[in-house]
Design a protein around this motif. Sequence first.
Motif, PDB file in Angstrom:
ATOM      1  N   GLU A  25       0.854  -1.181   0.000  1.00 61.59           N
ATOM      2  CA  GLU A  25       0.000   0.000   0.000  1.00 61.59           C
ATOM      3  C   GLU A  25       0.893   1.236   0.000  1.00 61.59           C
ATOM      4  OE1 GLU A  25      -2.287  -0.173   3.548  1.00 61.59           O
ATOM      5  OE2 GLU A  25      -3.239  -2.088   3.086  1.00 61.59           O
ATOM      6  N   ASP A 113      -8.197  -0.692   6.933  1.00 65.84           N
ATOM      7  CA  ASP A 113      -8.471  -1.876   7.750  1.00 65.84           C
ATOM      8  C   ASP A 113      -9.760  -1.679   8.529  1.00 65.84           C
ATOM      9  OD1 ASP A 113      -8.063  -4.415   8.908  1.00 65.84           O
ATOM     10  OD2 ASP A 113      -5.904  -4.038   9.107  1.00 65.84           O
ATOM     11  N   LYS A 131      -9.822  -7.134   4.608  1.00 71.59           N
ATOM     12  CA  LYS A 131      -9.894  -6.245   3.439  1.00 71.59           C
ATOM     13  C   LYS A 131     -11.205  -6.466   2.685  1.00 71.59           C
ATOM     14  CE  LYS A 131      -5.753  -4.136   3.011  1.00 71.59           C
ATOM     15  NZ  LYS A 131      -5.597  -2.666   2.943  1.00 71.59           N
TER      16      LYS A 131
END
Length: 295
Positions: A25, A113, A131
């Motif tokens: 990410e 999250d 996710k």
Amino acid sequence: MEMIEPMLSKLVEVDVHLSGVWNSEPKLDGERIIAVGEGDKISLWTRRHIESSYKFPEITNDLKKNIKGDNWILDGELTVPGGFRKLLKRNTEDKTKISILSRKLPATFNLFDITRFQGEDLTSKPLAQRKKILLDVSSPGEYLRIIPFKIVTTETVKDHFEKSLKDGYEGLILKNASSRYESGKRSDNWLKIKRTETIDVNVVGVTRSTGSIAFGALILEKDGQYFGKVGTGFSDMDRREILDFLEKNREETPILLPENVDVLFTTRPLPAEIKANEIVGGKPRAPVWVRFRWG
């Protein structure tokens, strides 16, 4: 419902070796926020346990519209255009300024999250499943974004990191797709690679330890001025060796130190290097110890 302590990542180099399935990410330049929804009430908690929902009405409104259910805990990063230094402008208690800034400098809450939904604790579920739940229960809004992620391997970490920097982010976060949410822990299952600068400084003292470690932090000077403290980047053995070295170089420092610095003792100026991703208010933000410099 109280906030949950956020799971934290460990700083690693770009040549890190990964085993298993990992997600990458982009690392954002903002402030970590735990969002708690309970009925009609939404709370935004910082890592310092400061409730800040009243400062970001645009975020709470978007969460009400775009998150299903009425009992949840979300994890994410709060950002504004221009990065962390601009975000500091939103730190005001003035209601009029809050109203103006929410329109002139609106924030975005970047979700990555979810740890609770409709009363169910999700922390023991693997990241990949969390996710999926996050995507199922949330939708993007004007001020709400779900951070994208990609599968990464040891061979592709460097490419992902370089693309992240090219896209304007400050680094990369790597997350083990099978890992549980380890609340309050700096875990080997979440890793970060950051763009950093090496900064030349002088060590001019050391602060007291609040625990069993040898010292709290090293006191820094740059260009004749107090330059903050560095308290990370050492092992316990490093701390003991550094403290022994500093003991041999005790000396009154000529620079003025803030009253809130809990000084153990000061030293003559000792050239050193630290890493920091930026300077905020004349001090390094999140500095990390590198080494003493000789010559």
